[in-house]
Design a protein around this motif. Structure first.
Motif, short mmCIF file in Angstrom:
data_model
loop_
_atom_site.label_atom_id
_atom_site.label_comp_id
_atom_site.label_asym_id
_atom_site.label_seq_id
_atom_site.Cartn_x
_atom_site.Cartn_y
_atom_site.Cartn_z
N UNK A 218 0.86 -1.18 0.00
CA UNK A 218 0.00 0.00 0.00
C UNK A 218 0.90 1.22 0.00
N UNK A 219 0.93 1.91 -1.14
CA UNK A 219 1.82 3.04 -1.34
C UNK A 219 1.02 4.33 -1.50
N UNK A 220 1.47 5.36 -0.81
CA UNK A 220 0.83 6.67 -0.86
C UNK A 220 1.92 7.72 -0.99
N UNK A 221 1.64 8.77 -1.76
CA UNK A 221 2.55 9.91 -1.85
C UNK A 221 1.87 11.11 -1.24
N UNK A 222 2.61 11.89 -0.45
CA UNK A 222 2.02 12.97 0.33
C UNK A 222 2.73 14.31 0.13
N UNK A 223 2.39 15.07 -0.89
CA UNK A 223 2.89 16.45 -0.93
C UNK A 223 1.99 17.34 -0.06
#
Length: 264
Positions: A218-223
């Protein structure tokens, strides 16, 4: 939602009102597939590098990163292709809809939960971790995989159910070292969306996440973006303050060639 829609038409007046009243909105399947693929590839490269460093050192943990289990990969946009997404038209429109005509990149990181592993996170407001008074900023929780309750998606507690839209006192959990600020019984609303979606929420919105109980990553990117530089009492920056929007216009171009030249 088709990817051919423009960012402006995707962020409706209703979503803008929801952000103002409840502190968040969700844009399902809004990120172009090519950008999702780029972020996945970038994430995989960083994980491979971390794993190689741990193998060379004969360890399975490096800081808060645990091989095959969880990774927090922060502030790697310089010298990578991540700027193509961070400073894109889509993110510019999200910033205009939430912060107004001024926006700065404040922070960015990948948060990865390994198969059948990965930590849970307690109820908190992102502003609770900043440590100095500041205007609320926004977190853009970008899914690189389909997210469900089973694989540790984020749960959001709207302002109206949290009982406040202000920053609340947080206490450190002695077991996990997480900061916790909500202790009520409301479970929050799970964000269940496909890869390429974005949950946009204020840094004053309470949120949490669970374990990944599935056999998949489970991969998430958070800018994260702020309306103004966030500084400590001594004037030093808390994190980044890379100009993105000024008077509603982009002052940072999207693309890897610009990544090393922005002020911080």
């Amino acid at each position: 939602m088709g990817t051919s829609s423009s960012p402006r038409s995707s962020i409706t007046p209703e979503l803008r009102r929801q952000f103002q009243t409840e502190g968040y909105f969700v844009l399902p399947a809004i990120v172009p597939p090519a950008q999702v693929a780029m972020m996945r590839e970038t994430c995989a490269t960083f994980i491979k590098n971390y794993d190689a460093e741990m193998d060379a050192a004969g360890v399975t943990q490096q800081g808060i990163n645990i091989k095959g289990s969880r990774y927090f990969i922060a502030n790697r946009h310089r010298g990578s292709r991540l700027g193509e997404f961070i400073f894109s038209d889509l993110m510019a429109e999200i910033c205009r809809a939430t912060l107004g005509d001024s926006a700065y990149l404040f922070w960015e990181q990948f948060v990865v939960k390994g198969p059948e592993k990965g930590a849970k996170f307690s109820w908190h407001q992102d502003s609770g971790y900043v440590g100095t008074p500041h205007r609320p900023y926004i977190t853009c929780w970008v899914t690189l995989d389909d997210v469900t309750e089973a694989n540790g998606t984020v749960y959001i507690l709207p302002y109206s159910r949290a009982g406040s839209r202000d920053l609340q006192p947080h206490v450190k959990n002695a077991e996990t070292n997480d900061l916790e600020g909500y202790f009520g019984a409301d479970p929050g609303d799970p964000v269940i969306v496909p890869a390429g979606s974005i949950a946009v929420f204020s840094s004053h919105v309470f949120h949490r996440s669970g374990f990944n109980t599935t056999p998949h990553w489970r991969r998430v990117y958070l800018p994260q973006y702020s309306a103004e530089p966030i500084r400590r009492a001594d004037g030093s920056l808390v994190a980044f303050a890379e100009p993105f929007l000024e008077d509603g216009k982009r002052v940072a171009a999207a693309g890897p060639g610009d990544a090393d030249t922005r002020a911080s």
